[in-house]
Design an enzyme around this catalytic site. Sequence first.
Site, short mmCIF file in Angstrom:
data_model
loop_
_atom_site.label_atom_id
_atom_site.label_comp_id
_atom_site.label_asym_id
_atom_site.label_seq_id
_atom_site.Cartn_x
_atom_site.Cartn_y
_atom_site.Cartn_z
N VAL A 12 -25.43 52.08 42.45
CA VAL A 12 -26.62 51.37 42.91
C VAL A 12 -27.20 52.04 44.15
O VAL A 12 -28.41 52.31 44.22
CB VAL A 12 -26.27 49.90 43.24
CG1 VAL A 12 -27.48 49.15 43.77
CG2 VAL A 12 -25.71 49.21 42.01
N THR A 125 -23.01 42.97 44.38
CA THR A 125 -22.80 41.71 43.67
C THR A 125 -21.79 40.88 44.47
O THR A 125 -20.64 41.30 44.63
CB THR A 125 -22.28 41.99 42.25
OG1 THR A 125 -23.30 42.75 41.58
CG2 THR A 125 -22.01 40.72 41.49
N LEU A 160 -29.43 47.16 37.17
CA LEU A 160 -29.46 48.46 36.48
C LEU A 160 -28.17 48.70 35.69
O LEU A 160 -27.10 48.20 36.03
CB LEU A 160 -29.73 49.60 37.45
CG LEU A 160 -28.81 49.84 38.63
CD1 LEU A 160 -27.61 50.67 38.24
CD2 LEU A 160 -29.59 50.53 39.73
N ARG A 161 -28.36 49.44 34.61
CA ARG A 161 -27.21 49.78 33.75
C ARG A 161 -26.83 51.23 33.97
O ARG A 161 -27.72 52.08 34.13
CB ARG A 161 -27.60 49.62 32.27
CG ARG A 161 -27.88 48.22 31.84
CD ARG A 161 -28.69 48.23 30.56
NE ARG A 161 -29.98 48.89 30.74
CZ ARG A 161 -30.81 49.21 29.76
NH1 ARG A 161 -30.50 48.96 28.52
NH2 ARG A 161 -31.97 49.82 30.02
N GLU A 162 -25.56 51.53 33.96
CA GLU A 162 -25.14 52.93 34.01
C GLU A 162 -25.69 53.62 32.78
O GLU A 162 -25.77 53.03 31.70
CB GLU A 162 -23.62 53.03 34.04
CG GLU A 162 -23.05 52.63 35.37
CD GLU A 162 -21.58 52.99 35.52
OE1 GLU A 162 -21.05 53.78 34.74
OE2 GLU A 162 -20.95 52.44 36.45
N ALA A 264 -22.03 44.37 17.72
CA ALA A 264 -20.59 44.11 17.64
C ALA A 264 -19.85 45.43 17.79
O ALA A 264 -20.39 46.50 17.52
CB ALA A 264 -20.27 43.48 16.29
N GLY A 265 -18.62 45.36 18.25
CA GLY A 265 -17.88 46.60 18.44
C GLY A 265 -16.49 46.38 18.99
O GLY A 265 -15.80 45.43 18.60
N CYS A 272 -18.47 46.65 35.80
CA CYS A 272 -19.12 45.41 36.26
C CYS A 272 -18.83 44.18 35.41
O CYS A 272 -18.38 43.15 35.95
CB CYS A 272 -20.63 45.61 36.32
SG CYS A 272 -21.08 46.95 37.40
N LYS A 275 -15.28 42.60 35.53
CA LYS A 275 -14.96 42.24 36.93
C LYS A 275 -15.77 41.03 37.37
O LYS A 275 -15.24 40.08 37.96
CB LYS A 275 -15.28 43.45 37.83
CG LYS A 275 -15.22 43.18 39.30
CD LYS A 275 -15.91 44.27 40.12
CE LYS A 275 -17.40 44.09 40.16
NZ LYS A 275 -18.08 44.01 41.40
#
Length: 445
Positions: A12, A125, A160-162, A264-265, A272, A275
């Site tokens: 971040v 966070t 934000l997403r990695e 699905a997976g 993140c 946690k």
Amino acid sequence: MKKISVIGGGHVGLVSAVCFANSGYDVILCERDIEKTEHIRTARPPFFEPSLEVLLKKTIDVGRLRVSTRIKDAVSNSEVTFVAVETPIKPDGSIDLTSIETSSAETGEALRGEEGYHLVVIRSTVIPGTTENVVRPIIEKRSGKRVGEDFGLAMQPEFLREGSAIEDTLNPNRIVIGEYDKRSGEVLERLCLDFYRGKAPPIIRMNLASAEMVKYASNAFLTMKISFINQVANLCEKMKEVDVVKVADAMGLDERIGRKFLNAGVGFGGPCLGKDLRAFINFSCQLGYTSEIFEAVLNVNERQARHVVDLAARELGGLKAKTIAILGLSFKPNTDDVKDSPSIRIINELLKEGASLVAYDPRAIENARLILGEKVRYASSALECLSDTDCCIVATEWDEFKRLSPQDFSELMRKPLLINGRRIFDPGVYGKSLRYVAVGLGASR
Ligand code: UGA
């Protein structure tokens, strides 16, 4: 234009600092880890993130981004400070606020001798109540100043997403501002409007704890979607010719549901989601409230990696001495991050069963090696990984794997058995020439 400092050179912090600097702001990034600092200073990001290296180099070269190891240096030379330090969890799931406390104390010390109004924005966070009850008193005590009068305090959760962190920073779908008082919120809102230059997404202002809650509730909701669809997937497998992908596609067209996060997976992972969910459960316990849904979501996720291993065991008639190819080690594509990666969970389960493993990932082998050591053999390409194996498990949906043809599997593998944990191959095509098993795919008649 305001001068900005960012504390914390993680995902971040570094991405925000680079995006601010690239947009013309003077930015000081403060990172206390000397090795990381050296990497950033020489324009080598300490982690992989698409486009980051190019932008970092550009902003360092033009002198818009400066790196320091001292918070005092960063705070004293800026008007707004964003705090993006890590907030890990302890073994009991409670949040570890050490970095938040230390950075607040040093920010307070730095503000002590300063004149003029300074805004501190928490981006880490943190459990609802932290900015008000932990950050505020520490800064006030160390600076000798009063929030609302001498300095402002806000909390802006990040979404934000990695793997798409820059894109998400430049094009967010909302900005949430938690404010101690009106002035703090106004200063931050003006900065956001200036940064997005007329293309700002909706900005929603609220109090500090509500903004902190938005972050946890958002991540928890995402995990709930994933665990929900994984349960539907496991049910689909018990039926003939029912495919979770078709089910999710049709469900997703209902705007109330939406198609995103219904893949699905092998379960969710990364630094993140798991946690934050654990911290949220712990937080709700502290308040004397039992969070049944969150706990179920976590339990379902913990079982999903094992479910994929069970599929392999069923097809192979046991795993002992079987050679299994693992495609993908990172927790998702376009990152080299293996923290809490479902792939590592699968690997550990397979090792327990006595399987012998060969793994390949386009970016994450180095990081995976730090966790797995030499318990796994690492291949230098997807094709090499498949050679002479009894089964292949797809654990991460890298684009590179999507280019593998059915022939690649059938020609290279000893016994071509493909377990598609990420649903990247069309069963109609791959199922014709291979033994093909996939999460959420019921057997053909
Ligand atoms: C997540 C959130 O998506 C971000 O909004 C948030 O800012 C971030 O956490 C954070 O708290 O910092 P991230 O962990 O980078 O972002 O990645 P995601 O794209 O959310 O994926 C997380 C995991 O869920 C991956 O293992 C992914 O494979 C899995 N996933 C995702 C699924 O299994 N199915 C899906 O449909 C979507």
